[in-house]
Design a protein around this motif. Structure first.
Motif, PDB file in Angstrom:
ATOM      1  N   MET A  73      17.751 -11.927  41.689  1.00 17.30           N
ATOM      2  CA  MET A  73      16.267 -12.148  42.098  1.00 17.30           C
ATOM      3  C   MET A  73      16.143 -11.074  43.549  1.00 17.30           C
ATOM      4  SD  MET A  73      13.458 -13.581  41.396  1.00 17.30           S
ATOM      5  CE  MET A  73      14.184 -14.810  40.040  1.00 17.30           C
ATOM      6  N   ALA A  74      14.859 -10.525  43.670  1.00 13.07           N
ATOM      7  CA  ALA A  74      14.551  -9.758  44.741  1.00 13.07           C
ATOM      8  C   ALA A  74      14.155 -10.741  45.901  1.00 13.07           C
ATOM      9  CB  ALA A  74      13.410  -8.753  44.379  1.00 13.07           C
ATOM     10  N   ALA A  75      14.385 -10.236  47.080  1.00  7.35           N
ATOM     11  CA  ALA A  75      14.155 -10.805  48.415  1.00  7.35           C
ATOM     12  C   ALA A  75      12.663 -11.038  48.361  1.00  7.35           C
ATOM     13  CB  ALA A  75      14.809 -10.166  49.433  1.00  7.35           C
ATOM     14  N   LEU A  82      11.746  -5.019  41.756  1.00  6.39           N
ATOM     15  CA  LEU A  82      12.277  -6.305  41.317  1.00  6.39           C
ATOM     16  C   LEU A  82      11.217  -7.547  41.963  1.00  6.39           C
ATOM     17  CD1 LEU A  82      15.917  -5.968  42.205  1.00  6.39           C
ATOM     18  CD2 LEU A  82      14.695  -6.347  39.882  1.00  6.39           C
ATOM     19  N   ARG A  83      10.701  -6.892  42.928  1.00  3.03           N
ATOM     20  CA  ARG A  83       9.414  -8.003  43.995  1.00  3.03           C
ATOM     21  C   ARG A  83       8.665  -8.170  43.068  1.00  3.03           C
ATOM     22  NH1 ARG A  83      11.479  -6.037  49.214  1.00  3.03           N
ATOM     23  NH2 ARG A  83       9.943  -4.147  48.987  1.00  3.03           N
ATOM     24  N   THR A  84       7.935  -6.858  42.434  1.00  3.85           N
ATOM     25  CA  THR A  84       6.721  -6.903  41.694  1.00  3.85           C
ATOM     26  C   THR A  84       7.158  -7.781  40.343  1.00  3.85           C
ATOM     27  OG1 THR A  84       6.197  -4.806  42.509  1.00  3.85           O
ATOM     28  CG2 THR A  84       4.985  -5.531  40.292  1.00  3.85           C
ATOM     29  N   LEU A  85       8.195  -7.629  39.643  1.00  3.62           N
ATOM     30  CA  LEU A  85       8.506  -8.441  38.592  1.00  3.62           C
ATOM     31  C   LEU A  85       8.587  -9.826  38.731  1.00  3.62           C
ATOM     32  CD1 LEU A  85      11.217  -6.342  36.461  1.00  3.62           C
ATOM     33  CD2 LEU A  85       9.161  -7.265  35.570  1.00  3.62           C
ATOM     34  N   ASP A  86       9.141 -10.061  39.930  1.00  6.62           N
ATOM     35  CA  ASP A  86       9.247 -11.459  40.207  1.00  6.62           C
ATOM     36  C   ASP A  86       8.020 -12.180  40.493  1.00  6.62           C
ATOM     37  OD1 ASP A  86      10.753 -13.981  40.810  1.00  6.62           O
ATOM     38  OD2 ASP A  86      10.199 -13.486  43.145  1.00  6.62           O
TER      39      ASP A  86
END
Length: 511
Positions: free
Chosen positions: A1-3, A39-43
């Protein structure tokens, strides 16, 4: 998971390297920043309730591609790879590359005044400088007496290194290069600035250097369109940057940092022109035409401008798409003269040409004859003209193809349209369908009678229901009365669907 996304400073915020050191500001490569942003956008999209495939598609709003292509692309970028999109002309390669630039994180700290956007910690932190060395200009700027041989990041006072938070833009962290045989190495590395040369006097000094495309892309994003058209010497300059993250201009004694995410495109015919070492540094992803009819419809819908006044009934738009899909299935991409006849550009052009022909003919709503003219114009216009004889042969080939496949396309499109209304609105009521057909046949050629349906709610109830369905589905311009548009659609259904609903459940089935 992204920060979680840290709070970014406002563009133009000024500080010093000392304050960045005190704040433990991280230093990341462009690929690392891109990975974190993806990763942030997907999350974030997953938190909004989107399933993974939907979330991935939502990251690319201007392109419509098969799900495996998106997954391959995301995996490549998260792994830190540079990518090469290859495929037929007009498949959406450049649009996809533009979507990636839109997604790329654009806020960075830079040494104030640095032409290649050095990170301030590259000047003051030996550990950072080992991975991300400062450019020769900053080395001279912060070296004792301006002597680059004495530059040592450990001895530079961080409080004396001004830093500015900037937004990357074209020429500053983003560069686009259009491949051609006339793009020479200096286009990528840079040239001498004559005004600076007058001030400095040394033509080999980095201080007189004007950054080329690779240096303009430093710490950001490089888009190389049609990379296979670049001369081999120019490709070798790009190869050095991808291998080492540095660029050595022929007009400078020293190397500059050239670290970026590279996204390249190539048509199939140019793939053999990409030298092997450069190709080995790129992850190749095939971008082809969509097989699914629903995806091709979406491509056309995305291209429609919100303020467009052009109107083409859905049956005609859909049938035009089916003709292009049939061409793709039956015509080889190997013939360069007709390679773009089935492209997405043609797909988008058909509706525009149909509307133009209708307007010239004085038709408020385009007809099937207007669609045929639009197909001829759009497909013929994509034939590559090499000689008069070959063009005429291909022109005849296109005309014969349209004659063969237009009617089946119209029948399929009209059948699907009617089935959706019959099953979704009429709930497969045969009596309501017969009532609609009777009302429609009375109204289709009687404009005065149609106008009465607008004021008298008790007349022609089934046709009024049909007109509401058409208006909601088609969104015609306000100057067209809904009943008039519905009458045009009814004529198409009467001619091509015969108000039957069989074998039309598979909308994606090829003709």
């Amino acid at each position: 998971m992204a920060a979680p996304t840290p709070t970014a400073p406002a563009p133009g915020t000024r500080t010093t390297a000392a304050q960045l050191v005190a704040a433990h500001t991280p230093v990341q490569s462009p690929a690392e920043r891109f990975r974190a942003e993806i990763l942030r956008t997907l999350d974030g999209l997953r938190r909004k309730g989107l399933e993974r495939p939907e979330a991935v598609r939502a990251m690319f709003p201007r392109t419509v591609l098969p799900e495996p292509t998106y997954e391959d692309l995301i995996t490549s970028l998260i792994s830190g790879a540079h990518v090469l999109f290859f495929g037929p002309s007009g498949a959406g390669k450049t649009s996809l590359a533009k979507d990636l630039w839109a997604l790329f994180p654009k806020g960075v700290w830079t040494v104030d005044g640095c032409p290649v956007l050095d990170h301030p910690l590259s000047v003051v932190d030996p550990a950072v400088a080992a991975s991300y060395p400062a450019c020769p200009i900053c080395e001279r700027r912060f070296a004792p007496g301006g002597d680059a041989t004495k530059f040592d990041p450990a001895s530079v006072d961080p409080a004396k290194v001004p830093a500015t938070f900037v937004t990357l833009r074209e020429g500053y962290g983003y560069a686009r290069l259009q491949g051609s045989s006339e793009v020479f190495p200096d286009h990528l590395t840079g040239n001498i600035n004559l005004r600076k040369l007058e001030e400095v006097g040394d033509p080999m000094s980095p201080l007189v250097f004007e950054p080329g495309k690779l240096l303009q892309a430093n710490r950001g994003f490089l888009l190389v369109d049609e990379i296979g058209k670049l001369p081999l010497g120019t490709q070798n300059v790009l190869l050095q940057a991808l291998q080492e993250g540095t660029v050595t201009p022929s007009k400078s004694r020293e190397s500059f940092p050239g670290l970026f995410v590279a996204v390249c495109t190539s048509n199939l015919s140019d793939l053999d022109n990409i030298n092997d070492p450069l190709s080995d540094r790129l992850t190749s992803l095939h971008i082809g035409y969509n097989d699914r009819h629903a995806d091709n419809r979406r491509i056309v819908a995305l291209a429609r401008r919100p303020d467009s006044t052009q109107f083409v009934p859905e049956i005609l738009t859909d049938a035009g798409i089916r003709v292009i899909e049939a061409w793709r299935l039956r015509m080889s991409e190997d013939n360069p003269d007709i390679g773009e006849v089935g492209s997405n550009r043609t797909l988008l052009d058909v509706a525009a040409r149909t509307a133009a022909i209708a307007e010239l003919a004085g038709h408020a709503v385009p007809t099937s004859a207007d669609l045929k003219g639009g197909l001829v114009h759009a497909m013929r216009g994509r034939i590559r003209a090499r000689s008069g004889d070959s063009f005429r042969q291909n022109e005849k080939r296109v005309a014969e193809f349209i004659d063969q496949y237009l009617d089946p396309s119209l029948k399929r499109s009209a059948g699907v349209y009617w089935c959706r209304f019959y099953k979704g609105i009429l709930k497969e009521s045969a009596s309501d369908a017969q009532a609609l057909i009777g009302e429609g046949r009375r109204l289709k050629d009687d404009a005065e009678l149609r106008s009465k349906t607008t004021t008298d709610a008790g007349t022609f109830p089934q046709f009024r229901t049909f007109a509401r369905y058409v208006a909601e589905r088609e969104t015609p311009p306000p100057e067209l009365a809904p009943t008039d548009v519905a009458a045009h659609v009814f004529r198409l259904l009467e001619e091509y669907s015969l108000f039957t609903c069989k074998d039309e459940d598979d909308d994606d089935a090829p003709l």
